[in-house]
Design an enzyme around this catalytic site. Structure first.
Site, PDB file in Angstrom:
ATOM      1  N   HIS A 177       0.817  -1.218   0.000  1.00 50.66           N
ATOM      2  CA  HIS A 177       0.000   0.000   0.000  1.00 50.66           C
ATOM      3  C   HIS A 177       0.842   1.256   0.000  1.00 50.66           C
ATOM      4  O   HIS A 177       0.352   2.340   0.294  1.00 50.66           O
ATOM      5  CB  HIS A 177      -0.959   0.000   1.192  1.00 50.66           C
ATOM      6  CG  HIS A 177      -2.145  -0.894   0.972  1.00 50.66           C
ATOM      7  ND1 HIS A 177      -3.078  -1.158   1.959  1.00 50.66           N
ATOM      8  CD2 HIS A 177      -2.559  -1.582  -0.119  1.00 50.66           C
ATOM      9  CE1 HIS A 177      -3.997  -1.966   1.479  1.00 50.66           C
ATOM     10  NE2 HIS A 177      -3.712  -2.244   0.229  1.00 50.66           N
ATOM     11  N   CYS A 185       5.754  14.278  -7.231  1.00 57.87           N
ATOM     12  CA  CYS A 185       4.965  15.443  -7.620  1.00 57.87           C
ATOM     13  C   CYS A 185       3.798  14.986  -8.481  1.00 57.87           C
ATOM     14  O   CYS A 185       3.972  14.223  -9.440  1.00 57.87           O
ATOM     15  CB  CYS A 185       5.837  16.437  -8.384  1.00 57.87           C
ATOM     16  SG  CYS A 185       4.897  17.863  -9.016  1.00 57.87           S
ATOM     17  N   THR A 249      -4.079 -10.276  10.710  1.00 55.85           N
ATOM     18  CA  THR A 249      -4.788  -9.917   9.480  1.00 55.85           C
ATOM     19  C   THR A 249      -6.231 -10.383   9.480  1.00 55.85           C
ATOM     20  O   THR A 249      -6.598 -11.315  10.188  1.00 55.85           O
ATOM     21  CB  THR A 249      -4.074 -10.547   8.276  1.00 55.85           C
ATOM     22  OG1 THR A 249      -4.814 -10.280   7.091  1.00 55.85           O
ATOM     23  CG2 THR A 249      -3.997 -12.060   8.464  1.00 55.85           C
TER      24      THR A 249
END
Length: 328
Positions: A177, A185, A249
């Site tokens: 992730h 940018c 998890t």
């Protein structure tokens, strides 16, 4: 206990070699033997204190000695470091976003909303930015696996960067992730070290590109964005694994959640988690192992069985001293 084994690879794939791997496989065999007599009734955490590890240790010599770690959000390691990393709607991080005045929780990780109003994301980033929290016992267990040369890869969905802080090098990580370690940018696409804009984030300013003045976005994966290219290392990592750890998890978020099923059928899968999840609940394999309950306690149990307790405590002491010196 929260591991950062980020699935589609485990809150763990590690490489265990020689004696160390044999000891861990001995622990695995101990649990499997205990499990088999109870399998028809329930698949639960097994820890028979009246059975000795040594007497059940098999003569096992793995061909490759590869351990893969998959760390996934849920009752995970970061929560034990006072963070909220679970991005599953209705829980974890999402349940703590009311203060940012956003229309709905998921908006904080949506590109359209980010370009409309980036301030909520950067206010959240002020909390999550590396340096605000420290690794805990589970992170340093993963570091010890690396130090011993038995960590193949650590897959994680967490974005706090605590694996890096614990001393695990980037080439051993798949941060599915994304990460705050780098930034890009949004206009000219130049890349920057994330630390270059820490001052702006801490001052609650929107980071701007010094070249084109576009907004600088940390390389965190938003909804609709592609996963990092490194994620696809799982294609070669998982077939190499001799042992898969899955730690902390819910195994709900795809495509990460399916990775646990991509190791060879002969590879033991060790779940350290609050509850049975995914295939451990609905389609367990004969060599699956589950240690249920508090995740940190589960990691401590593994460390104890491996005989690494003193070694890990010494590592944590040294690393704490380094972090203390850095914070001065």
């Amino acid at each position: 206990m929260n591991w950062r084994l980020h699935f589609r690879v485990s809150v763990a794939k590690h490489v265990l070699r020689a004696a160390s791997f044999e000891r861990l496989m001995g622990w695995r065999y101990f649990w499997i033997c205990a499990q088999q007599s109870h399998y028809r009734n329930s698949f639960i955490s097994i820890a028979h204190k009246n059975m000795t590890l040594i007497s059940l240790r098999p003569n096992f010599s793995p061909p490759n000695g590869h351990v893969l770690l998959q760390r996934i959000p849920g009752d995970n390691i970061s929560k034990m470091s006072s963070m909220f990393e679970d991005r599953s709607p209705g829980s974890g991080l999402y349940s703590n976003l009311q203060q940012y005045n956003i229309p709905y929780p998921e908006a904080i990780f949506e590109l359209n909303y980010f370009f409309h109003n980036p301030k909520p994301f950067f206010l959240l980033s002020k909390e999550l930015y590396p340096g605000n929290y420290r690794p805990n016992y589970a992170h340093y267990f993963l570091r010890l696996l690396y130090d011993k040369g038995i960590l193949l890869r650590l897959y994680t969905q967490n974005i706090d960067g605590l694996e890096r802080v614990a001393g695990i090098p980037p080439d051993k990580l798949v941060e599915a992730h994304g990460t705050y370690a780098t930034a890009t940018c949004t206009v000219c696409r130049r890349s920057y070290p994330g630390e270059d804009f820490r001052g702006d984030v801490m001052a609650e300013k929107i980071p701007k590109c010094p070249i084109c003045t576009g907004i600088i976005k940390p390389d965190i994966v938003f909804f609709g964005e592609e996963l990092p290219h490194r994620f696809f290392l799982h294609v070669t990592d998982f077939p190499m694994a001799d042992l898969l750890f899955i730690i902390g998890t819910s195994l709900e978020v795809e495509p990460f959640a399916s990775l646990s099923g991509t190791v060879r059928a002969s590879v033991p899968r060790v779940l350290i988690n609050r509850d049975l999840v995914g295939p451990f609940a609905y389609q367990p394999q004969h060599n699956d192992v589950a240690e249920l309950g508090d995740v940190i306690s589960g990691v401590e149990r593994v460390v104890e069985l491996l005989g690494w307790k003193a070694e890990l405590q010494e590592l944590m002491k040294k690393e704490k001293e380094k972090l203390d010196a850095k914070d001065k």
